[in-house]
Design a protein around this motif. Structure first.
Motif, PDB file in Angstrom:
ATOM      1  N   LEU A  28     -35.450  13.406 -21.648  1.00 39.04           N
ATOM      2  CA  LEU A  28     -35.459  14.685 -20.944  1.00 39.04           C
ATOM      3  C   LEU A  28     -36.503  14.703 -19.840  1.00 39.04           C
ATOM      4  O   LEU A  28     -36.265  15.197 -18.734  1.00 39.04           O
ATOM      5  CB  LEU A  28     -35.734  15.825 -21.932  1.00 39.04           C
ATOM      6  N   ILE A  29     -37.656  14.151 -20.145  1.00 45.72           N
ATOM      7  CA  ILE A  29     -38.742  14.103 -19.151  1.00 45.72           C
ATOM      8  C   ILE A  29     -38.383  13.152 -18.016  1.00 45.72           C
ATOM      9  O   ILE A  29     -38.589  13.459 -16.834  1.00 45.72           O
ATOM     10  CB  ILE A  29     -40.059  13.674 -19.832  1.00 45.72           C
ATOM     11  N   ASN A  30     -37.800  12.011 -18.351  1.00 49.16           N
ATOM     12  CA  ASN A  30     -37.489  10.994 -17.338  1.00 49.16           C
ATOM     13  C   ASN A  30     -36.304  11.370 -16.447  1.00 49.16           C
ATOM     14  O   ASN A  30     -36.185  10.865 -15.330  1.00 49.16           O
ATOM     15  CB  ASN A  30     -37.219   9.647 -18.009  1.00 49.16           C
ATOM     16  N   THR A  31     -35.399  12.206 -16.950  1.00 48.70           N
ATOM     17  CA  THR A  31     -34.221  12.607 -16.164  1.00 48.70           C
ATOM     18  C   THR A  31     -34.282  14.100 -15.830  1.00 48.70           C
ATOM     19  O   THR A  31     -33.253  14.750 -15.681  1.00 48.70           O
ATOM     20  CB  THR A  31     -32.922  12.319 -16.941  1.00 48.70           C
ATOM     21  N   GLN A  32     -35.488  14.612 -15.662  1.00 49.32           N
ATOM     22  CA  GLN A  32     -35.700  16.051 -15.623  1.00 49.32           C
ATOM     23  C   GLN A  32     -34.856  16.780 -14.578  1.00 49.32           C
ATOM     24  O   GLN A  32     -34.172  17.749 -14.892  1.00 49.32           O
ATOM     25  CB  GLN A  32     -37.186  16.340 -15.386  1.00 49.32           C
ATOM     26  N   SER A  33     -34.861  16.312 -13.332  1.00 54.82           N
ATOM     27  CA  SER A  33     -34.147  17.045 -12.287  1.00 54.82           C
ATOM     28  C   SER A  33     -32.639  17.025 -12.532  1.00 54.82           C
ATOM     29  O   SER A  33     -31.953  18.038 -12.345  1.00 54.82           O
ATOM     30  CB  SER A  33     -34.475  16.455 -10.912  1.00 54.82           C
ATOM     31  N   ARG A  34     -32.116  15.891 -12.983  1.00 53.14           N
ATOM     32  CA  ARG A  34     -30.666  15.783 -13.194  1.00 53.14           C
ATOM     33  C   ARG A  34     -30.215  16.597 -14.401  1.00 53.14           C
ATOM     34  O   ARG A  34     -29.195  17.296 -14.336  1.00 53.14           O
ATOM     35  CB  ARG A  34     -30.275  14.316 -13.359  1.00 53.14           C
ATOM     36  N   TYR A  35     -30.960  16.508 -15.503  1.00 53.62           N
ATOM     37  CA  TYR A  35     -30.525  17.250 -16.685  1.00 53.62           C
ATOM     38  C   TYR A  35     -30.660  18.754 -16.451  1.00 53.62           C
ATOM     39  O   TYR A  35     -29.829  19.552 -16.913  1.00 53.62           O
ATOM     40  CB  TYR A  35     -31.275  16.767 -17.927  1.00 53.62           C
ATOM     41  N   LYS A  36     -31.675  19.179 -15.690  1.00 54.91           N
ATOM     42  CA  LYS A  36     -31.814  20.599 -15.389  1.00 54.91           C
ATOM     43  C   LYS A  36     -30.686  21.094 -14.498  1.00 54.91           C
ATOM     44  O   LYS A  36     -30.190  22.220 -14.661  1.00 54.91           O
ATOM     45  CB  LYS A  36     -33.176  20.871 -14.741  1.00 54.91           C
ATOM     46  N   ALA A  37     -30.248  20.235 -13.550  1.00 51.58           N
ATOM     47  CA  ALA A  37     -29.105  20.597 -12.703  1.00 51.58           C
ATOM     48  C   ALA A  37     -27.846  20.751 -13.548  1.00 51.58           C
ATOM     49  O   ALA A  37     -27.040  21.667 -13.340  1.00 51.58           O
ATOM     50  CB  ALA A  37     -28.910  19.541 -11.619  1.00 51.58           C
ATOM     51  N   LEU A  38     -27.668  19.846 -14.519  1.00 53.50           N
ATOM     52  CA  LEU A  38     -26.504  19.928 -15.394  1.00 53.50           C
ATOM     53  C   LEU A  38     -26.544  21.185 -16.246  1.00 53.50           C
ATOM     54  O   LEU A  38     -25.536  21.886 -16.402  1.00 53.50           O
ATOM     55  CB  LEU A  38     -26.441  18.688 -16.293  1.00 53.50           C
ATOM     56  N   LEU A  39     -27.715  21.509 -16.791  1.00 55.85           N
ATOM     57  CA  LEU A  39     -27.833  22.701 -17.630  1.00 55.85           C
ATOM     58  C   LEU A  39     -27.640  23.983 -16.835  1.00 55.85           C
ATOM     59  O   LEU A  39     -27.157  24.985 -17.370  1.00 55.85           O
ATOM     60  CB  LEU A  39     -29.176  22.700 -18.357  1.00 55.85           C
ATOM     61  N   ARG A  40     -28.007  23.974 -15.545  1.00 55.11           N
ATOM     62  CA  ARG A  40     -27.730  25.146 -14.707  1.00 55.11           C
ATOM     63  C   ARG A  40     -26.224  25.379 -14.595  1.00 55.11           C
ATOM     64  O   ARG A  40     -25.761  26.527 -14.607  1.00 55.11           O
ATOM     65  CB  ARG A  40     -28.358  24.979 -13.315  1.00 55.11           C
ATOM     66  N   CYS A  41     -25.479  24.284 -14.474  1.00 55.61           N
ATOM     67  CA  CYS A  41     -24.013  24.402 -14.456  1.00 55.61           C
ATOM     68  C   CYS A  41     -23.505  24.974 -15.775  1.00 55.61           C
ATOM     69  O   CYS A  41     -22.652  25.869 -15.797  1.00 55.61           O
ATOM     70  CB  CYS A  41     -23.376  23.038 -14.210  1.00 55.61           C
TER      71      CYS A  41
END
Length: 352
Positions: free
Chosen positions: A286-299
């Motif tokens: 989660l920490i290493n992929t923070q920007s991508r996983y947060k973008a996915l969760l926004r979707c």
């Protein structure tokens, strides 16, 4: 691990959820979108089919499809192009060395996928990929698998068509029936460890319906032993059901032999240690992929992936399970998953 319950955990059928604009934008940004030239509906126009049997002459629930001559040439060309896009640069330079050996259609389950067998005529090596109806639940599940599991996965989306790469391995039900009993004690212990970690991983990212035929066992031969990994291969039940047990493979009757193997090979202290290890690994991802996983969760937080009744049930069960009152304020399944992942990451940061 807790006792296995032999009750019906799943709803009769999960509906297909459309791919909305925000998710389409995410897929385009992260190179998951492709202008592939054949759709799922195109493949449905087969003219005939015959049953596919396995090496024991048992019905595999797949049928081999046949197309009219005037369509087969175009379908073959488009399927080879999809393979090239999925595994290479999409320039079609290798198409002359490829042939479509088979187009199979699955008559079992909700998704009814097509399985495409592509063979390289230079060396007879072959591989598979799948053509399915695009479903946002499955797409979220695939992307979460890519970000939060130890494994990477390739897939492409175009409109209402989803292309998935094949995940090689021994189907869990086949492994349990034909291989598990013959494993050495050391191998069974390692399989038990992997099942505990797999169980924890599914729970944390809320991937449901991991009955034995929805995951594969992958043996890897080292110089002095065989090690095993467990990978999910079906992602339809991402954040849909309301019962927390659906997201824990240990509660499915098909997995009873795996659960019994854990009980025989591992002490409770070891089980807790492996759960903690898996939570820490997911927190690091989660920490290493923070920007991508947060973008996915926004979707996901702007999407509807279940019913209000199931949402309310899952919120209540997670609140009771974790004690985190933030689950009370979740408005949809995306928010539930975000809260669950943040709970794991927050506890990891507090521990270190």
């Amino acid at each position: 691990m807790d006792e296995v319950l032999d009750d019906k955990l799943l709803s009769k059928k999960k509906p297909t959820f459309p791919v909305h604009q925000k998710l389409k934008e995410y897929l385009k940004k992260y190179n998951r979108e492709s202008q592939i030239t054949v759709s799922y509906d195109d493949l449905l126009r087969f003219q005939g089919a015959v049953t596919v049997y396995d090496h024991n002459d048992d019905d595999t629930l797949w049928v081999r499809c046949y197309y009219p001559d005037h369509e087969r040439q175009h379908i073959d060309r488009d399927l080879k192009h999809i393979y090239d896009v999925l595994h290479s640069d999409g320039r079609d330079q290798s198409q002359e060395f490829l042939t479509v050996d088979a187009v199979d259609y699955c008559t079992f389950g909700n998704t009814k996928p097509f399985r495409i067998k592509i063979r390289n005529i230079l060396n007879d090596g072959h591989t598979y990929f799948y053509v399915k109806k695009a479903d946002s639940s499955r797409i979220y599940g695939l992307e979460l698998e890519h970000l939060l599991s130890p494994h990477r996965i390739n897939f492409l989306v175009n409109g209402d068509t989803l292309i998935e790469e094949h995940i090689a391995g021994i189907p869990g039900d086949e492994f349990i029936e034909d291989y598990l009993e013959a494993c050495t004690h050391q191998e069974r212990t390692q399989i038990a460890k992997e099942f505990v970690k797999f169980n924890e991983r599914c729970l944390i990212r809320l991937l449901g319906d991991m009955r034995a035929y929805n995951y594969v066992i992958i043996p890897t031969h080292d110089f002095d032993r065989v090690s095993y990994a467990i990978r999910a291969i079906d992602f339809d039940q991402q954040n849909y059901e309301g019962r927390l047990k659906v997201y824990r493979p240990q509660f499915f009757k098909e997995n009873v032999p795996m659960v019994m193997n854990v009980a025989e090979c591992l002490k409770n202290e070891s089980i807790e240690q492996y759960k903690k290890e898996e939570r820490a690994l997911i927190a690091k991802r989660l920490i290493n992929t923070q920007s991508r996983y947060k973008a996915l969760l926004r979707c996901m937080r702007s999407d509807e992936l279940s019913t209000q009744d199931k949402l309310k049930e899952l919120k209540t069960e997670l609140l009771n399970f974790t004690g985190d009152i933030k689950f009370k304020n979740c408005r949809n399944m995306g928010s539930v998953l975000n809260t669950a992942l943040e709970f794991v990451r927050r506890n990891y940061n507090n521990d270190y």
